[in-house]
Design a protein around this motif. Structure first.
Motif, mmCIF file in Angstrom:
data_model
loop_
_atom_site.group_PDB
_atom_site.id
_atom_site.type_symbol
_atom_site.label_atom_id
_atom_site.label_comp_id
_atom_site.label_asym_id
_atom_site.label_seq_id
_atom_site.Cartn_x
_atom_site.Cartn_y
_atom_site.Cartn_z
ATOM 1 N N SER A 1 -37.369 -2.727 -5.488
ATOM 2 C CA SER A 1 -38.774 -2.788 -5.893
ATOM 3 C C SER A 1 -38.935 -2.906 -7.396
ATOM 4 O O SER A 1 -40.052 -2.921 -7.900
ATOM 5 C CB SER A 1 -39.491 -1.504 -5.419
ATOM 6 N N SER A 2 -37.823 -3.009 -8.105
ATOM 7 C CA SER A 2 -37.919 -3.062 -9.567
ATOM 8 C C SER A 2 -38.347 -4.424 -10.068
ATOM 9 O O SER A 2 -38.849 -4.554 -11.180
ATOM 10 C CB SER A 2 -36.564 -2.703 -10.185
ATOM 11 N N GLY A 3 -38.137 -5.450 -9.248
ATOM 12 C CA GLY A 3 -38.518 -6.794 -9.670
ATOM 13 C C GLY A 3 -37.568 -7.415 -10.658
ATOM 14 O O GLY A 3 -37.845 -8.478 -11.200
ATOM 15 N N ALA A 4 -36.454 -6.780 -10.923
ATOM 16 C CA ALA A 4 -35.484 -7.341 -11.873
ATOM 17 C C ALA A 4 -34.734 -8.504 -11.240
ATOM 18 O O ALA A 4 -34.373 -8.450 -10.068
ATOM 19 C CB ALA A 4 -34.493 -6.264 -12.293
ATOM 20 N N PRO A 5 -34.528 -9.602 -11.970
ATOM 21 C CA PRO A 5 -33.812 -10.755 -11.413
ATOM 22 C C PRO A 5 -32.323 -10.474 -11.264
ATOM 23 O O PRO A 5 -31.775 -9.591 -11.923
ATOM 24 C CB PRO A 5 -34.057 -11.850 -12.459
ATOM 25 N N LEU A 6 -31.701 -11.232 -10.429
ATOM 26 C CA LEU A 6 -30.260 -11.091 -10.232
ATOM 27 C C LEU A 6 -29.534 -11.837 -11.349
ATOM 28 O O LEU A 6 -28.900 -12.861 -11.127
ATOM 29 C CB LEU A 6 -29.849 -11.645 -8.871
ATOM 30 N N SER A 7 -29.670 -11.329 -12.545
ATOM 31 C CA SER A 7 -29.074 -11.999 -13.698
ATOM 32 C C SER A 7 -27.553 -11.898 -13.642
ATOM 33 O O SER A 7 -26.988 -10.861 -13.340
ATOM 34 C CB SER A 7 -29.585 -11.364 -14.997
ATOM 35 N N GLY A 8 -26.935 -13.002 -13.914
ATOM 36 C CA GLY A 8 -25.487 -13.008 -14.044
ATOM 37 C C GLY A 8 -24.725 -13.339 -12.786
ATOM 38 O O GLY A 8 -23.516 -13.588 -12.846
ATOM 39 N N ILE A 9 -25.367 -13.384 -11.617
ATOM 40 C CA ILE A 9 -24.577 -13.617 -10.404
ATOM 41 C C ILE A 9 -24.059 -15.039 -10.322
ATOM 42 O O ILE A 9 -23.033 -15.284 -9.688
ATOM 43 C CB ILE A 9 -25.374 -13.269 -9.120
ATOM 44 N N VAL A 10 -24.761 -15.969 -10.956
ATOM 45 C CA VAL A 10 -24.295 -17.368 -10.932
ATOM 46 C C VAL A 10 -22.989 -17.491 -11.692
ATOM 47 O O VAL A 10 -22.015 -18.086 -11.204
ATOM 48 C CB VAL A 10 -25.366 -18.309 -11.517
ATOM 49 N N LEU A 11 -22.942 -16.916 -12.883
ATOM 50 C CA LEU A 11 -21.705 -16.941 -13.668
ATOM 51 C C LEU A 11 -20.593 -16.191 -12.941
ATOM 52 O O LEU A 11 -19.437 -16.636 -12.913
ATOM 53 C CB LEU A 11 -21.945 -16.330 -15.044
ATOM 54 N N THR B 1 -15.078 -18.187 -7.969
ATOM 55 C CA THR B 1 -14.629 -19.411 -7.299
ATOM 56 C C THR B 1 -13.393 -19.981 -7.978
ATOM 57 O O THR B 1 -12.408 -20.344 -7.308
ATOM 58 C CB THR B 1 -15.761 -20.458 -7.294
ATOM 59 N N LEU B 2 -13.424 -20.066 -9.301
ATOM 60 C CA LEU B 2 -12.279 -20.597 -10.041
ATOM 61 C C LEU B 2 -11.051 -19.700 -9.880
ATOM 62 O O LEU B 2 -9.920 -20.186 -9.750
ATOM 63 C CB LEU B 2 -12.644 -20.749 -11.517
ATOM 64 N N ALA B 3 -11.286 -18.380 -9.893
ATOM 65 C CA ALA B 3 -10.169 -17.449 -9.738
ATOM 66 C C ALA B 3 -9.539 -17.574 -8.345
ATOM 67 O O ALA B 3 -8.309 -17.543 -8.199
ATOM 68 C CB ALA B 3 -10.641 -16.017 -9.968
ATOM 69 N N THR B 4 -10.372 -17.731 -7.327
ATOM 70 C CA THR B 4 -9.854 -17.893 -5.971
ATOM 71 C C THR B 4 -9.097 -19.204 -5.831
ATOM 72 O O THR B 4 -8.053 -19.263 -5.167
ATOM 73 C CB THR B 4 -11.006 -17.841 -4.957
ATOM 74 N N PHE B 5 -9.609 -20.249 -6.436
ATOM 75 C CA PHE B 5 -8.919 -21.546 -6.420
ATOM 76 C C PHE B 5 -7.529 -21.423 -7.047
ATOM 77 O O PHE B 5 -6.535 -21.911 -6.484
ATOM 78 C CB PHE B 5 -9.749 -22.586 -7.183
ATOM 79 N N ALA B 6 -7.468 -20.762 -8.206
ATOM 80 C CA ALA B 6 -6.187 -20.581 -8.885
ATOM 81 C C ALA B 6 -5.231 -19.730 -8.053
ATOM 82 O O ALA B 6 -4.025 -20.034 -7.957
ATOM 83 C CB ALA B 6 -6.404 -19.945 -10.257
ATOM 84 N N LEU C 1 -8.656 -23.918 1.415
ATOM 85 C CA LEU C 1 -8.124 -24.537 0.197
ATOM 86 C C LEU C 1 -6.620 -24.751 0.306
ATOM 87 O O LEU C 1 -6.096 -25.800 -0.091
ATOM 88 C CB LEU C 1 -8.438 -23.658 -1.021
ATOM 89 N N ILE C 2 -5.904 -23.769 0.837
ATOM 90 C CA ILE C 2 -4.457 -23.879 0.985
ATOM 91 C C ILE C 2 -4.098 -25.026 1.931
ATOM 92 O O ILE C 2 -3.160 -25.789 1.684
ATOM 93 C CB ILE C 2 -3.869 -22.546 1.484
ATOM 94 N N VAL C 3 -4.870 -25.162 3.010
ATOM 95 C CA VAL C 3 -4.636 -26.276 3.928
ATOM 96 C C VAL C 3 -4.932 -27.606 3.235
ATOM 97 O O VAL C 3 -4.230 -28.606 3.452
ATOM 98 C CB VAL C 3 -5.500 -26.115 5.189
ATOM 99 N N ASP C 4 -5.961 -27.644 2.386
ATOM 100 C CA ASP C 4 -6.258 -28.857 1.620
ATOM 101 C C ASP C 4 -5.092 -29.231 0.712
ATOM 102 O O ASP C 4 -4.717 -30.403 0.606
ATOM 103 C CB ASP C 4 -7.525 -28.652 0.775
ATOM 104 N N LEU D 1 -11.603 -31.442 -1.716
ATOM 105 C CA LEU D 1 -11.565 -30.228 -2.525
ATOM 106 C C LEU D 1 -12.960 -29.810 -2.981
ATOM 107 O O LEU D 1 -13.290 -28.614 -3.001
ATOM 108 C CB LEU D 1 -10.661 -30.445 -3.746
ATOM 109 N N ILE D 2 -13.805 -30.776 -3.333
ATOM 110 C CA ILE D 2 -15.172 -30.460 -3.757
ATOM 111 C C ILE D 2 -15.943 -29.796 -2.617
ATOM 112 O O ILE D 2 -16.676 -28.812 -2.820
ATOM 113 C CB ILE D 2 -15.903 -31.734 -4.228
ATOM 114 N N VAL D 3 -15.779 -30.319 -1.405
ATOM 115 C CA VAL D 3 -16.466 -29.741 -0.244
ATOM 116 C C VAL D 3 -16.086 -28.268 -0.071
ATOM 117 O O VAL D 3 -16.948 -27.398 0.111
ATOM 118 C CB VAL D 3 -16.128 -30.541 1.030
ATOM 119 N N THR D 4 -14.794 -27.982 -0.140
ATOM 120 C CA THR D 4 -14.344 -26.596 0.039
ATOM 121 C C THR D 4 -14.797 -25.713 -1.116
ATOM 122 O O THR D 4 -15.194 -24.555 -0.909
ATOM 123 C CB THR D 4 -12.812 -26.549 0.166
ATOM 124 N N LEU D 5 -14.757 -26.210 -2.334
ATOM 125 C CA LEU D 5 -15.176 -25.416 -3.494
ATOM 126 C C LEU D 5 -16.667 -25.107 -3.453
ATOM 127 O O LEU D 5 -17.091 -24.004 -3.830
ATOM 128 C CB LEU D 5 -14.822 -26.157 -4.787
#
Length: 292
Positions: free
Chosen positions: A152-162, A168-173, A243-246, A270-274
């Motif tokens: 109920s605070s109305g605060a945005p979910l700042s930072g979740i995109v980054l 995603t990059l860490a999982t790919f690596a 990704l491993i199967v790709d 690879l783009i589809v899976t990412l």
């Protein structure tokens, strides 16, 4: 294979075993086929050959896969990197200027994704168009997730995109390391269980979408709370395994010497899976921070 981009393409499959060679006779004997340029006695060809040119041919370095127009890892890396850069640029532009266009990007991306997945030969123009559509979709859906209120605070979910991008990059690596090190091997059993799990997840997701769209469930539907977090973690694991199967499909393509044009197919897969992996992280982080 589980990724339809690779499984629908014959060139990334297992090597095919052929039977008797062309010209074989019953009993296992083979008939000699005339070779192009053979005009009779071998001595005539030897007399006609130029000794200097033959020596130059023997001294020349062996032809590489690039020389023979065959698929290389560099081709896949360059095209995947280019498509990712385009995806990020379009997503950023959509985020800043037209976030409400994401439904159009979603529909266009779905249609173009299916068309590209089942084409026998890759179309760079269609693959680029798919990347642009996905960029529009991701840019808009990301800002939608980022603007969800926390409680109920109305605060945005700042930072979740980054956070989702980094995850995603860490999982790919990590998936690439596990595959290259041989710690995870793509076996028929591995692929079979992954396919079963992905079908189950797809059915669950479709049922959840129908229930939320029809108003039977509200909010995240069956993707909220503890169950939603568990399902999200399972989905991330499935995307990482995909990704491993790709990677394994690309490795087979390179080893079998498929034409270089299929680097576009590999990059598209690879783009589809990412994209799938990023969306799962984005949803999972939103569930965590919203507290629902």
């Amino acid at each position: 294979m589980t990724n339809p981009v690779f499984s629908s393409s014959d060139v990334f499959g297992e090597p095919r075993r052929t039977g008797a060679r062309q010209g074989s006779r019953p009993g296992g004997t083979t008939t000699a086929q005339p070779q192009y340029g053979a005009y009779g006695a071998g001595t005539m060809g030897a007399q006609a050959a130029d000794a200097a040119s033959l020596d130059a041919m023997y001294q020349a370095p062996s032809a590489t896969t690039a020389d023979t127009k065959r698929l290389t890892y560099d081709d896949v890396i360059i095209k995947t990197g280019g498509l990712l850069a385009l995806l990020v640029v379009v997503a950023a532009a959509t985020w800043n200027f037209a976030p409400n266009l994401w439904p159009i990007g979603m529909i266009a991306g779905l249609v173009l994704g299916l068309v590209n997945a089942f084409k026998k030969k890759p179309s760079p123009a269609l693959i680029i168009a798919y990347t642009v559509a996905e960029g529009v979709f991701l840019g808009g859906i990301s800002i939608a997730f980022a603007s969800i209120a926390v409680g109920s605070s109305g605060a945005p979910l700042s930072g979740i995109v980054l956070q989702a991008v980094v995850a995603t990059l860490a999982t790919f690596a990590a998936a690439l390391f596990l595959f290259k090190s041989g710690k995870v091997r793509v076996t028929p059993k591995f692929t079979r269980w992954l396919l079963i799990a992905m079908v189950g997840y797809l059915v669950f997701s479709l049922v959840n979408v129908v229930l939320t769209w029809t108003g039977v469930l509200d909010g995240w539907g069956m993707r909220g709370g503890v169950i939603g977090i568990i399902v999200g973690l399972v989905a991330v694991g499935l995307a990482a395994a995909s990704l491993i199967v790709d990677f394994d499909s690309i490795k087979r393509g390179v080893e079998q010497g498929v034409p270089a044009q299929f680097a576009w197919t590999a990059a598209f897969g690879l783009i589809v899976t990412l994209v799938w992996l990023y969306l799962e992280f984005l949803r999972l982080l939103a569930i965590f921070q919203s507290g629902d």
